[in-house]
Motif scaffolding. Structure first.
Motif, short mmCIF file in Angstrom:
data_model
loop_
_atom_site.label_atom_id
_atom_site.label_comp_id
_atom_site.label_asym_id
_atom_site.label_seq_id
_atom_site.Cartn_x
_atom_site.Cartn_y
_atom_site.Cartn_z
N SER A 131 4.93 1.18 -4.06
CA SER A 131 4.96 0.52 -5.38
C SER A 131 6.34 -0.01 -5.72
CB SER A 131 4.49 1.50 -6.46
OG SER A 131 5.31 2.65 -6.48
N SER A 132 7.39 0.61 -5.18
CA SER A 132 8.75 0.16 -5.50
C SER A 132 9.31 -0.80 -4.45
CB SER A 132 9.67 1.38 -5.63
OG SER A 132 9.68 2.13 -4.43
N GLY A 133 8.54 -1.12 -3.42
CA GLY A 133 9.02 -2.08 -2.44
C GLY A 133 8.62 -1.73 -1.02
N ASP A 149 -4.35 1.93 0.83
CA ASP A 149 -4.17 2.77 -0.37
C ASP A 149 -2.71 3.15 -0.55
OD1 ASP A 149 -4.77 4.13 -2.63
OD2 ASP A 149 -6.08 5.62 -1.70
N CYS A 150 -1.85 2.15 -0.61
CA CYS A 150 -0.40 2.37 -0.70
C CYS A 150 0.20 1.87 -2.01
CB CYS A 150 0.30 1.71 0.48
SG CYS A 150 -0.02 2.50 2.08
N SER A 151 -0.65 1.68 -3.04
CA SER A 151 -0.18 1.23 -4.36
C SER A 151 0.54 -0.12 -4.29
CB SER A 151 0.75 2.29 -4.98
OG SER A 151 0.12 3.54 -5.05
N VAL A 152 0.09 -0.98 -3.40
CA VAL A 152 0.72 -2.30 -3.24
C VAL A 152 0.19 -3.25 -4.32
CG1 VAL A 152 0.94 -4.30 -1.73
CG2 VAL A 152 1.03 -1.99 -0.77
N LYS A 153 1.11 -3.91 -5.03
CA LYS A 153 0.72 -4.90 -6.04
C LYS A 153 1.06 -6.31 -5.61
CE LYS A 153 0.97 -1.73 -9.96
NZ LYS A 153 1.56 -1.47 -11.30
N GLU A 154 2.01 -6.45 -4.70
CA GLU A 154 2.35 -7.77 -4.18
C GLU A 154 2.91 -7.60 -2.77
OE1 GLU A 154 5.18 -9.52 -6.76
OE2 GLU A 154 6.72 -8.01 -6.42
N LEU A 155 2.87 -8.68 -2.02
CA LEU A 155 3.40 -8.67 -0.65
C LEU A 155 4.76 -9.35 -0.62
CD1 LEU A 155 0.22 -9.61 1.44
CD2 LEU A 155 1.03 -7.36 0.73
N PRO A 156 5.65 -8.90 0.24
CA PRO A 156 6.96 -9.56 0.34
C PRO A 156 6.80 -10.96 0.94
CG PRO A 156 6.69 -7.92 2.07
CD PRO A 156 5.52 -7.75 1.16
N LEU A 170 -5.53 -4.51 4.33
CA LEU A 170 -4.83 -4.14 3.09
C LEU A 170 -5.77 -3.44 2.11
CD1 LEU A 170 -2.93 -7.52 2.62
CD2 LEU A 170 -1.91 -5.36 3.35
N ASP A 171 -6.68 -2.63 2.57
CA ASP A 171 -7.72 -2.04 1.73
C ASP A 171 -7.16 -1.13 0.64
OD1 ASP A 171 -9.23 -3.28 3.63
OD2 ASP A 171 -9.90 -1.45 4.62
N ASP A 172 -7.88 -1.10 -0.48
CA ASP A 172 -7.62 -0.16 -1.59
C ASP A 172 -6.21 -0.28 -2.14
OD1 ASP A 172 -10.16 1.34 -1.82
OD2 ASP A 172 -9.73 1.85 0.26
N ASN A 173 -5.77 -1.51 -2.38
CA ASN A 173 -4.52 -1.76 -3.09
C ASN A 173 -4.82 -2.56 -4.35
OD1 ASN A 173 -2.25 -0.59 -1.39
ND2 ASN A 173 -3.31 -1.79 0.16
N ASN A 174 -3.81 -2.95 -5.09
CA ASN A 174 -4.02 -3.59 -6.41
C ASN A 174 -3.45 -5.00 -6.42
OD1 ASN A 174 -4.94 -1.00 -7.33
ND2 ASN A 174 -2.81 -0.39 -7.54
N LEU A 175 -3.91 -5.83 -5.50
CA LEU A 175 -3.28 -7.13 -5.29
C LEU A 175 -3.69 -8.18 -6.32
CD1 LEU A 175 -3.49 -7.20 -1.41
CD2 LEU A 175 -1.42 -7.06 -2.79
#
Length: 537
Positions: A131-133, A149-156, A170-175
């Motif tokens: 979540s922090s990077g 399921d790594c709390s990802v909200k955006e991709l670099p 990228l399953d189970d993230n918040n994109l």
């Protein structure tokens, strides 16, 4: 991969004693206390001196380690090729695995830069807090990336530079959307984004000309953009459970498409564009509220698999019988009362699932399906089976559970090809005394009946591996002939509480305990009866 390691997390370091608490610097304490060790980390690895890994857990060296020195001692000059780490760790990857090709990390909040691992081809991250990077990754070598399921909200943004990447999961993230960086991955062949709260698909997705698999199951898309139809190499598309009511008009032009999963959406009828997919081989429209099948369905001559569970079809039209390549047809719980007369013409059909419908009498047309290998007619209110079912010489799996037979149908005992038979929940009181045909049987499930005794022919089933007797509450005895069943690996007697020989307390422990009981009995040894705790029952 998260199942590869024990579920318990590493124990925290023990609290310092009174004298050490006087020290203000924890690092000084760590250096001066020879007994101090960091928390152990679960690690699995293989090195270049071992045979090529086939993917089995028991082929890995798995241990609990405190630092990389404990791993180096095993390597004998070889390089780690596969590395799996679970839990927070302090290991220096460039030091212990500079040439690692496959790396999996799970259940941790710590991850450092991996860009120096220039031989890395496959990276899997499970339950790693991003979540922090993101950590920097090797852009040139990586071919497969899984971030689950790594709390990802955006991709670099630099992810788009990974020109060798072929598989991205990228399953189970918040994109929320398909990030633009993904559309720049020119070599990407497979993209999976299950349950990522996606509401929009960018038009630039159509530029991904190498994409063969797109799976965005379980999102809230509602509208599939025309850009998806521009994916000229796409072979597999899953947009199941996405609240979709309409498909793009040009979907029928996707000549490369082989598999389409639109289950769990809101269609009521089969979209016309679906029937225009002449090359489609597998179609899943489960739980879509479909009320009838269109005549144009017969145009889908390449279709091999058709899944229609949990719809309101009622009547199966004759057009289904025109699907000459169909091998698997699943229509459970579709309120079907009648099958088409020409169904016997479906010479390619291998699997038929019509469970949970209302037949009462098995349609005679089923007996004409000479190539059928799997038939599921559980919970169909059936009271008898037609005699001609014995003509189905190819039938290997038969599920007629949850019907009302009381007496085992004669056809069943005459089927020499059957390997799997399920007659649970049928109200059966007695099994036939003689049976010479079921010699191919590997699995027999007759639980939840009223059987009082097992006939001797059951003990002569030489290939039987699984025997399920659960909830036959009137069953009194299992014969010592069970010792002759050399292939049997599972004998389940749960809730057969009337068992007297062996006693129920022995039987509920399974086949090994039952065999030991009879071995001890034959040797006149005292039989040890173990009281099983209530919680284990």
């Amino acid at each position: 991969m998260d199942n590869d390691f024990p579920k318990k997390r590493s124990a925290p370091p023990s609290k310092p004693n009174a004298s050490s608490e006087l020290r203000k610097e924890s690092d000084i304490f760590k250096e001066e206390n020879a007994s101090y060790k960091r928390p152990a980390t679960t690690v699995g690895y293989r090195h270049s001196g071992q045979p090529e890994w086939k993917g089995e857990l028991d082929e890995l060296t798995i241990k609990r380690v405190h630092d990389e020195r404990e791993i180096r001692a095993d390597l004998e000059g070889h390089q780690i090729t596969h590395l799996y780490i679970r839990g927070d760790n302090h290991l220096s990857l460039p030091d212990i695995a500079p040439r690692v090709t496959h790396f999996c990390l799970s259940d941790t909040s710590q991850i450092k830069s991996l860009e120096n691992l220039t031989h890395l081809r496959k990276l899997e991250l499970y339950y790693v807090n991003l979540s922090s990077g993101w950590p920097r990754l090797p852009e040139m070598s990586l071919e497969e990336l899984k971030v689950i399921d790594c709390s990802v909200k955006e991709l670099p943004t630099w992810l788009g530079n990974m020109k060798s990447l072929r598989i991205l999961k990228l399953d189970d993230n918040n994109l929320g959307t398909v990030p633009e960086a993904i559309t720049e991955l020119s070599s990407l062949e497979e993209l999976y984004m299950f349950r990522c709260e996606i509401r929009q698909i960018p038009n630039r997705l159509g530029n991904m000309k190498s994409l063969r698999v797109l799976n965005i199951y379980g999102n809230d898309i509602e509208v599939v953009p025309e850009a998806v139809t521009e994916l000229c190499s796409l072979e597999e598309l899953s947009i199941a459970e996405c609240n979709i009511r309409q498909l793009p008009e040009r979907l029928g032009n996707m000549m490369s498409l082989r598999t389409l999963d639109i289950a769990g959406n809101c269609f009521e009828e089969v979209p016309e564009v679906v029937t225009e997919l002449g090359s489609l081989e597998a179609l899943d429209m489960s739980n879509c509220g479909i009320r009838q099948l269109p005549e144009r369905l017969g145009n889908m001559k390449s279709l091999r698999i058709l899944n229609l569970p949990y719809n309101n079809i009622g009547v199966v039209p004759e057009v289904v019988t025109e699907l000459s390549s169909l091998e698997e047809l699943k229509m459970p719980c579709c309120k079907i009362r009648q099958l088409p007369d020409r169904m016997g013409n479906m010479m390619s059909l291998r699997t038929l699932d019509i469970a949970g419908n209302c037949f009462e009498v098995v349609p005679e047309v089923l007996t004409e399906l000479r190539s059928l290998e799997v038939l599921n007619m559980s919970d169909c209110s059936v009271r008898q089976l037609p005699e001609r079912l014995c003509n189905m010489r190819s039938l290997k799996t038969l599920d007629i559970s949850a019907n009302s037979f009381e007496v085992v149908p004669e056809f069943v005992t005459e089927s020499s090809s059957l390997e799997v038979l399920n007659m649970s929940y049928c109200g059966i009181r007695q099994l036939p005394e003689r049976c010479h045909s079921l010699q191919s049987l590997r699995s027999l499930k007759i639980g939840f009946n009223e059987i009082q005794s097992l006939p001797l022919w059951i003990y002569k089933l030489e290939k039987l591996e699984i025997l399920d007797l659960i909830y036959n509450e009137k069953l009194l005895k299992i014969e010592s002939a069970v010792l002759e069943m050399k292939s049997l690996v599972s004998l389940d007697c749960e809730k057969c509480e009337s068992l007297e020989e062996p006693p129920y307390s022995v039987c509920q422990q399974g086949i090994t305990a039952i065999r030991m009981f009879f071995v001890d009995l034959a040797a006149d040894k005292p039989v040890k009866l173990v009281e099983v705790p209530v919680a284990a029952i």
